[in-house]
Design a protein around this motif. Sequence first.
Motif, PDB file in Angstrom:
ATOM      1  N   CYS A 252       0.873  -1.172   0.000  1.00 28.18           N
ATOM      2  CA  CYS A 252       0.000   0.000   0.000  1.00 28.18           C
ATOM      3  C   CYS A 252       0.913   1.226   0.000  1.00 28.18           C
ATOM      4  N   VAL A 253       1.055   1.831  -1.166  1.00 33.06           N
ATOM      5  CA  VAL A 253       2.003   2.933  -1.356  1.00 33.06           C
ATOM      6  C   VAL A 253       1.211   4.241  -1.405  1.00 33.06           C
ATOM      7  N   LEU A 254       1.253   5.003  -0.342  1.00 27.53           N
ATOM      8  CA  LEU A 254       0.389   6.182  -0.252  1.00 27.53           C
ATOM      9  C   LEU A 254       0.720   7.240  -1.301  1.00 27.53           C
ATOM     10  N   VAL A 255       1.983   7.459  -1.603  1.00 24.74           N
ATOM     11  CA  VAL A 255       2.394   8.485  -2.566  1.00 24.74           C
ATOM     12  C   VAL A 255       2.455   7.874  -3.954  1.00 24.74           C
ATOM     13  N   ASP A 256       1.716   8.445  -4.901  1.00 25.38           N
ATOM     14  CA  ASP A 256       1.642   7.822  -6.228  1.00 25.38           C
ATOM     15  C   ASP A 256       2.979   7.786  -6.953  1.00 25.38           C
ATOM     16  N   ALA A 257       3.830   8.795  -6.710  1.00 28.19           N
ATOM     17  CA  ALA A 257       5.165   8.774  -7.326  1.00 28.19           C
ATOM     18  C   ALA A 257       5.971   7.577  -6.823  1.00 28.19           C
ATOM     19  N   PHE A 258       5.886   7.312  -5.530  1.00 28.27           N
ATOM     20  CA  PHE A 258       6.553   6.128  -4.980  1.00 28.27           C
ATOM     21  C   PHE A 258       5.972   4.853  -5.591  1.00 28.27           C
ATOM     22  N   ALA A 259       4.663   4.834  -5.807  1.00 25.59           N
ATOM     23  CA  ALA A 259       4.008   3.635  -6.326  1.00 25.59           C
ATOM     24  C   ALA A 259       4.507   3.278  -7.722  1.00 25.59           C
ATOM     25  N   VAL A 260       4.686   4.300  -8.566  1.00 27.17           N
ATOM     26  CA  VAL A 260       5.192   4.051  -9.908  1.00 27.17           C
ATOM     27  C   VAL A 260       6.606   3.465  -9.846  1.00 27.17           C
ATOM     28  N   GLY A 261       7.456   4.008  -8.956  1.00 27.34           N
ATOM     29  CA  GLY A 261       8.792   3.447  -8.779  1.00 27.34           C
ATOM     30  C   GLY A 261       8.742   2.042  -8.218  1.00 27.34           C
ATOM     31  N   ALA A 262       7.787   1.780  -7.325  1.00 26.99           N
ATOM     32  CA  ALA A 262       7.655   0.447  -6.741  1.00 26.99           C
ATOM     33  C   ALA A 262       7.291  -0.582  -7.799  1.00 26.99           C
ATOM     34  N   VAL A 263       6.425  -0.212  -8.729  1.00 25.25           N
ATOM     35  CA  VAL A 263       6.051  -1.123  -9.812  1.00 25.25           C
ATOM     36  C   VAL A 263       7.276  -1.536 -10.621  1.00 25.25           C
ATOM     37  N   ARG A 264       8.119  -0.566 -10.901  1.00 22.86           N
ATOM     38  CA  ARG A 264       9.334  -0.873 -11.671  1.00 22.86           C
ATOM     39  C   ARG A 264      10.246  -1.824 -10.901  1.00 22.86           C
ATOM     40  N   ALA A 265      10.390  -1.601  -9.607  1.00 27.64           N
ATOM     41  CA  ALA A 265      11.252  -2.472  -8.797  1.00 27.64           C
ATOM     42  C   ALA A 265      10.699  -3.897  -8.744  1.00 27.64           C
ATOM     43  N   ILE A 266       9.391  -4.037  -8.567  1.00 26.60           N
ATOM     44  CA  ILE A 266       8.774  -5.364  -8.470  1.00 26.60           C
ATOM     45  C   ILE A 266       9.013  -6.143  -9.760  1.00 26.60           C
ATOM     46  N   ARG A 267       8.847  -5.479 -10.893  1.00 26.77           N
ATOM     47  CA  ARG A 267       9.027  -6.162 -12.179  1.00 26.77           C
ATOM     48  C   ARG A 267      10.482  -6.532 -12.429  1.00 26.77           C
ATOM     49  N   GLU A 268      11.397  -5.638 -12.065  1.00 32.41           N
ATOM     50  CA  GLU A 268      12.811  -5.935 -12.292  1.00 32.41           C
ATOM     51  C   GLU A 268      13.289  -7.090 -11.417  1.00 32.41           C
ATOM     52  N   LEU A 269      12.587  -7.335 -10.322  1.00 29.58           N
ATOM     53  CA  LEU A 269      12.917  -8.466  -9.452  1.00 29.58           C
ATOM     54  C   LEU A 269      12.259  -9.756  -9.937  1.00 29.58           C
ATOM     55  N   ARG A 271       9.002 -10.359 -10.340  1.00 36.25           N
ATOM     56  CA  ARG A 271       7.710 -10.691  -9.728  1.00 36.25           C
ATOM     57  C   ARG A 271       6.574 -10.098 -10.563  1.00 36.25           C
ATOM     58  N   ARG A 272       5.460 -10.796 -10.529  1.00 39.41           N
ATOM     59  CA  ARG A 272       4.309 -10.380 -11.330  1.00 39.41           C
ATOM     60  C   ARG A 272       3.363  -9.519 -10.502  1.00 39.41           C
ATOM     61  N   ILE A 273       2.733  -8.569 -11.200  1.00 41.86           N
ATOM     62  CA  ILE A 273       1.716  -7.708 -10.581  1.00 41.86           C
ATOM     63  C   ILE A 273       0.392  -7.983 -11.297  1.00 41.86           C
ATOM     64  N   PRO A 274      -0.628  -8.402 -10.611  1.00 40.27           N
ATOM     65  CA  PRO A 274      -0.796  -8.492  -9.154  1.00 40.27           C
ATOM     66  C   PRO A 274      -0.608  -9.892  -8.591  1.00 40.27           C
ATOM     67  N   GLU A 275      -0.281 -10.880  -9.449  1.00 37.25           N
ATOM     68  CA  GLU A 275      -0.272 -12.270  -8.991  1.00 37.25           C
ATOM     69  C   GLU A 275       0.669 -12.492  -7.807  1.00 37.25           C
ATOM     70  N   ASP A 276       1.872 -11.897  -7.857  1.00 34.19           N
ATOM     71  CA  ASP A 276       2.840 -12.082  -6.773  1.00 34.19           C
ATOM     72  C   ASP A 276       2.796 -10.934  -5.759  1.00 34.19           C
ATOM     73  N   VAL A 277       2.719  -9.717  -6.264  1.00 33.02           N
ATOM     74  CA  VAL A 277       2.669  -8.538  -5.389  1.00 33.02           C
ATOM     75  C   VAL A 277       1.626  -7.560  -5.934  1.00 33.02           C
ATOM     76  N   MET A 278       0.664  -7.217  -5.107  1.00 28.83           N
ATOM     77  CA  MET A 278      -0.331  -6.211  -5.480  1.00 28.83           C
ATOM     78  C   MET A 278       0.170  -4.826  -5.077  1.00 28.83           C
ATOM     79  N   VAL A 279      -0.232  -3.820  -5.830  1.00 34.33           N
ATOM     80  CA  VAL A 279       0.172  -2.439  -5.531  1.00 34.33           C
ATOM     81  C   VAL A 279      -1.071  -1.553  -5.578  1.00 34.33           C
ATOM     82  N   VAL A 280      -1.252  -0.753  -4.534  1.00 34.16           N
ATOM     83  CA  VAL A 280      -2.344   0.229  -4.508  1.00 34.16           C
ATOM     84  C   VAL A 280      -1.759   1.560  -4.047  1.00 34.16           C
ATOM     85  N   THR A 281      -2.443   2.644  -4.406  1.00 32.40           N
ATOM     86  CA  THR A 281      -1.986   3.968  -4.009  1.00 32.40           C
ATOM     87  C   THR A 281      -3.174   4.826  -3.599  1.00 32.40           C
TER      88      THR A 281
END
Length: 362
Positions: A252-269, A271-281
């Motif tokens: 749960c990433v409150l700041v949308d700018a952080f959320a966009v960066g988090a999506v990039r990190a999850i994919r580079e690791l 992991r699939r979104i949302p199957e492995d890690v869900m992201v909300v902002t």
Amino acid sequence: MPTSRSGPRPPTIADVAQAAGVSRTTVSHALNGIGKVDPRTRERIKKVAADLGYRPNLRAQRLRRGRSQAIALASSMPFAVAGGPSRLGFYMEVAAAAAECALVHGYALVLLPPARSGSALYSVDIDGAIVVEPEAQDPAVAQLRERQLPYVTLGRPTDPQDDAPHVDLHGGRVAELLLDHLREQGARHPALFVGAGTRHSTVDALAAYERAAAAHGWEPVVVTAPEEGGEQAGYEQCAALLAEHPSTDAVCVLVDAFAVGAVRAIRELGRRIPEDVMVVTRYDGLRARTCDPPLTAVDLHLDRATADAVVLLLARMGVAGAADGDARTGPLGEGAQRPAAEDTGEPRVVVRASSLRRPRRP
């Protein structure tokens, strides 16, 4: 129409007085909403003025009233999170709504760029201000107090000494909605990612997350980053989070700018979104809608909340007619009215691909 050698001249207050059969003082009082003028006479004068095409001398009005007829929008929230490279984020959506509402009431909006120092407030001629999501000991608030200017806040003040009227953005409720959604979608190890500061959205979200973790048996995992870091901070902190807590299945990433960066990190690791890690902002803005995948976010009803803040400020400034509006506020400003319960602008989760999956069995 009055004329001059160079062609038609703009009608004056004397022309309106002559056409309406009243004195210039009566016209002035009627058009400016002051003095004791019979309501029927006031309306008749306004109609005559409109028919003649009369326009008041704004500069003269401001000099007589001792007012600038301008209010400011201020925040210490940096552009890295408030607007981003496009400048079309949270702060600009608030600014557009504030400018529209202020103009309806005869006021211009002075938009101050988000700045930690808040020094611009010393150099602008304004009658009051709206401070967007102030931090404790916020520099904009300090300077408004020093100038003895009225202000209200969009978002609950977190400074114990700040008792300014505010429009509530429901920080705790927003976090609860997002966390409930993640749980419904099968999250068992959700983490919270917030800005490193004392804005109400951070303080209230932390409290909501702690309550949810205790209620559902989650291991509390909280990540923070300085707002100035923007998307890169989101990327770096999310990568570190997943390395340290590999069982994390939702963020749960409150700041949308952080959320966009988090999506990039999850994919580079890998992991699939949302199957492995869900992201909300929190904020359903341009970043949330254009991210790949689009981010589940919350409709904060910013246009309504911002208009309420403008009305609340004008009422506090004693502007005639402003108190007739309504405001979805914390403590209500003097003269402001609370709307009907069914019209409160309850935050609503907008579910998108970043968190939509079948709930898993416990």
